[in-house]
Design a protein around this motif. Structure first.
Motif, mmCIF file in Angstrom:
data_model
loop_
_atom_site.group_PDB
_atom_site.id
_atom_site.type_symbol
_atom_site.label_atom_id
_atom_site.label_comp_id
_atom_site.label_asym_id
_atom_site.label_seq_id
_atom_site.Cartn_x
_atom_site.Cartn_y
_atom_site.Cartn_z
ATOM 1 N N GLU A 136 0.843 -1.185 0.000
ATOM 2 C CA GLU A 136 0.000 0.000 0.000
ATOM 3 C C GLU A 136 0.886 1.244 0.000
ATOM 4 O O GLU A 136 1.749 1.409 0.868
ATOM 5 C CB GLU A 136 -0.926 0.015 1.218
ATOM 6 C CG GLU A 136 -1.991 1.090 1.124
ATOM 7 C CD GLU A 136 -3.105 0.921 2.143
ATOM 8 O OE1 GLU A 136 -4.205 1.456 1.916
ATOM 9 O OE2 GLU A 136 -2.879 0.259 3.169
ATOM 10 N N LEU A 166 -4.353 2.641 -2.550
ATOM 11 C CA LEU A 166 -3.400 2.637 -3.667
ATOM 12 C C LEU A 166 -2.318 1.591 -3.392
ATOM 13 O O LEU A 166 -1.740 1.561 -2.292
ATOM 14 C CB LEU A 166 -2.748 4.012 -3.817
ATOM 15 C CG LEU A 166 -3.705 5.196 -3.986
ATOM 16 C CD1 LEU A 166 -2.947 6.504 -3.907
ATOM 17 C CD2 LEU A 166 -4.464 5.099 -5.304
ATOM 18 N N TYR A 167 -2.027 0.770 -4.403
ATOM 19 C CA TYR A 167 -1.114 -0.353 -4.197
ATOM 20 C C TYR A 167 -0.123 -0.472 -5.349
ATOM 21 O O TYR A 167 -0.438 -0.157 -6.500
ATOM 22 C CB TYR A 167 -1.904 -1.664 -4.088
ATOM 23 C CG TYR A 167 -2.806 -1.731 -2.875
ATOM 24 C CD1 TYR A 167 -2.367 -2.293 -1.684
ATOM 25 C CD2 TYR A 167 -4.102 -1.211 -2.931
ATOM 26 C CE1 TYR A 167 -3.191 -2.348 -0.569
ATOM 27 C CE2 TYR A 167 -4.927 -1.251 -1.816
ATOM 28 C CZ TYR A 167 -4.467 -1.822 -0.638
ATOM 29 O OH TYR A 167 -5.287 -1.863 0.467
ATOM 30 N N GLY A 184 0.140 -1.212 -10.911
ATOM 31 C CA GLY A 184 -0.407 -0.383 -9.853
ATOM 32 C C GLY A 184 -1.908 -0.568 -9.755
ATOM 33 O O GLY A 184 -2.557 -0.993 -10.720
ATOM 34 N N ILE A 198 -5.457 1.435 -8.230
ATOM 35 C CA ILE A 198 -6.095 2.630 -7.683
ATOM 36 C C ILE A 198 -7.543 2.279 -7.398
ATOM 37 O O ILE A 198 -8.322 1.984 -8.317
ATOM 38 C CB ILE A 198 -6.013 3.804 -8.679
ATOM 39 C CG1 ILE A 198 -4.552 4.101 -9.035
ATOM 40 C CG2 ILE A 198 -6.717 5.037 -8.109
ATOM 41 C CD1 ILE A 198 -4.380 5.070 -10.203
ATOM 42 N N GLY A 214 -11.130 3.384 -6.267
ATOM 43 C CA GLY A 214 -12.000 4.527 -6.105
ATOM 44 C C GLY A 214 -13.218 4.198 -5.274
ATOM 45 O O GLY A 214 -13.300 3.147 -4.626
ATOM 46 N N VAL A 217 -12.244 0.301 -9.801
ATOM 47 C CA VAL A 217 -10.793 0.162 -9.681
ATOM 48 C C VAL A 217 -10.136 0.474 -11.024
ATOM 49 O O VAL A 217 -10.628 0.057 -12.083
ATOM 50 C CB VAL A 217 -10.414 -1.274 -9.248
ATOM 51 C CG1 VAL A 217 -8.896 -1.461 -9.226
ATOM 52 C CG2 VAL A 217 -11.020 -1.609 -7.888
ATOM 53 N N ARG A 254 -13.023 10.065 -6.557
ATOM 54 C CA ARG A 254 -11.559 10.048 -6.587
ATOM 55 C C ARG A 254 -11.055 10.486 -7.958
ATOM 56 O O ARG A 254 -11.331 9.853 -8.978
ATOM 57 C CB ARG A 254 -11.027 8.665 -6.239
ATOM 58 C CG ARG A 254 -9.519 8.593 -6.256
ATOM 59 C CD ARG A 254 -8.955 7.423 -5.466
ATOM 60 N NE ARG A 254 -8.009 7.890 -4.463
ATOM 61 C CZ ARG A 254 -7.395 7.108 -3.578
ATOM 62 N NH1 ARG A 254 -7.668 5.815 -3.529
ATOM 63 N NH2 ARG A 254 -6.545 7.624 -2.720
ATOM 64 N N VAL A 304 -8.261 11.047 -10.783
ATOM 65 C CA VAL A 304 -7.021 10.449 -11.276
ATOM 66 C C VAL A 304 -6.599 11.211 -12.524
ATOM 67 O O VAL A 304 -7.374 11.322 -13.481
ATOM 68 C CB VAL A 304 -7.206 8.953 -11.607
ATOM 69 C CG1 VAL A 304 -5.905 8.357 -12.123
ATOM 70 C CG2 VAL A 304 -7.703 8.183 -10.389
ATOM 71 N N TRP A 351 -1.287 10.238 -11.731
ATOM 72 C CA TRP A 351 -1.177 11.016 -10.497
ATOM 73 C C TRP A 351 -2.508 10.984 -9.760
ATOM 74 O O TRP A 351 -3.558 11.239 -10.354
ATOM 75 C CB TRP A 351 -0.788 12.452 -10.849
ATOM 76 C CG TRP A 351 -0.787 13.474 -9.763
ATOM 77 C CD1 TRP A 351 -1.572 14.582 -9.676
ATOM 78 C CD2 TRP A 351 0.086 13.521 -8.611
ATOM 79 N NE1 TRP A 351 -1.259 15.318 -8.566
ATOM 80 C CE2 TRP A 351 -0.244 14.686 -7.891
ATOM 81 C CE3 TRP A 351 1.102 12.695 -8.129
ATOM 82 C CZ2 TRP A 351 0.407 15.054 -6.708
ATOM 83 C CZ3 TRP A 351 1.749 13.043 -6.948
ATOM 84 C CH2 TRP A 351 1.404 14.211 -6.255
ATOM 85 N N VAL A 352 -2.444 10.641 -8.478
ATOM 86 C CA VAL A 352 -3.641 10.617 -7.630
ATOM 87 C C VAL A 352 -3.483 11.751 -6.622
ATOM 88 O O VAL A 352 -2.798 11.603 -5.599
ATOM 89 C CB VAL A 352 -3.791 9.259 -6.925
ATOM 90 C CG1 VAL A 352 -5.103 9.218 -6.148
ATOM 91 C CG2 VAL A 352 -3.744 8.112 -7.941
#
Length: 316
Positions: A20, A25-26, A37, A39, A41, A45, A152, A154, A171-172
């Motif tokens: 994480e 976020l992973y 990656g 993400i 939301g 996802v 969310r 992105v 970018w988050v």
């Protein structure tokens, strides 16, 4: 130097980590293999990077299902390389996002890249018979686009040329986390065979300008915290510069590709020789640096045949 590609004998299974890097976020990493990656939301996802085959992609999906049952609705691909994109079919039918330039590179060289990488990385392409064909985006962008996973936000952006001409970063902003693809690496060699050495540093500056709290790099461990992020960016910069400068000096005096290889080894082996895929990347990196130094702006297309000829030339 080995008479076969350095990765051809690398058949050892890699240990997977699922780290994480921010809330929801992973980073999916595997000891220097291509990262993905995740993400998460409000209601869906986004996955960043598809992996090389549906079989490898399923390992990412299994990790996702360990933390959420939300549907995977978006797949963001940072560039066109086969090891990053050919597992896309495992995710169902998400919105597949690439930059305009990355899509153009699939048209121009996607099939050739697939054949080339298949020869170089036999372990990563186990289960290749499940790949239905080239991966094509359903959505492209020029400079940037925004996706909302519920509330969310992105942002998917092209910050400049580096690993390829069409690199994207994700970018988050609510977590200040960036997924950089192969623009940034961590204790893994940068693959520069399709790169742009003169631009790479400026693109790293653009990444650093966002002051990310964490980065999921293209290869290597997740980068959590200012110290790791800053060190990885500068280490990537050093790798790229240390590869290009000696090759350019050889090209300037009319030396051969083999001369350039010796010069780059002198500059890089002691610093980077223990990095993941270093020996694999080295000949491709030197060949591209030598070309760029001689004024070839657009990387020449790698094919299985060109790979072998280059390798034979370097063997002497």
């Amino acid at each position: 130097m080995s008479k076969a590609f350095a990765s051809a004998d690398d058949m050892e299974e890699k240990q997977i980590s699922f780290t994480e890097v921010g809330e929801g976020l992973y980073a999916f990493t595997a000891q220097g293999d291509p990262n993905s990656g995740v993400i998460i939301g409000d209601d869906s996802v986004m996955v960043v990077e598809a992996q090389a085959t549906p079989r490898l992609a399923q390992k990412v999906i299994d990790c996702i299902r360990g933390v959420t049952d939300k549907p995977i609705t978006h797949l963001a691909l940072t560039h066109y390389h086969a090891v990053r994109v050919l597992g896309a079919s495992a995710y169902g039918a998400p919105q597949v996002i690439m930059s305009d330039k990355a899509r153009a590179m699939v048209v121009e060289r996607g099939a050739e890249d697939w054949a080339s990488e298949f020869e170089r990385f036999p372990r990563l392409f186990q289960g290749h018979e499940e790949i239905p064909g080239l991966t094509w985006p359903t959505t492209t962008f020029s400079d940037r686009m925004t996706v909302y996973l519920g509330n969310r936000k992105v942002e998917i952006m092209h910050l400049g040329r580096a690993h390829t001409a069409g690199d994207a970063v994700i970018w988050v902003p609510d977590a200040e986390v960036m997924f950089t693809g192969d623009i940034v690496e961590y204790h893994s060699a940068c693959y520069c065979g399709d790169g742009h050495f003169a631009d790479w540093g400026r693109t790293l500056n653009a990444v650093a300008g966002y002051q990310p709290k964490s980065i999921a790099p293209g290869r290597g461990d997740a980068l959590v915290g200012d110290q790791m992020v800053g060190a990885a960016i500068e280490n990537t910069r050093d790798f790229v510069q240390s590869t290009y400068r000696p090759a350019a000096q050889v090209a300037a005096r009319g030396g051969s590709l083999k001369d350039a290889m010796e010069a780059v080894r002198d500059a890089c082996d002691a610093k980077f020789g223990d990095y993941a895929i270093y020996e694999h990347c080295l000949p491709f990196n030197v060949a591209r640096a030598y070309d760029e130094a001689r004024g070839i702006d657009t990387p020449r297309i790698w094919t299985a045949e060109r790979d072998k000829q280059m390798w034979e030339d370097l063997q002497g």
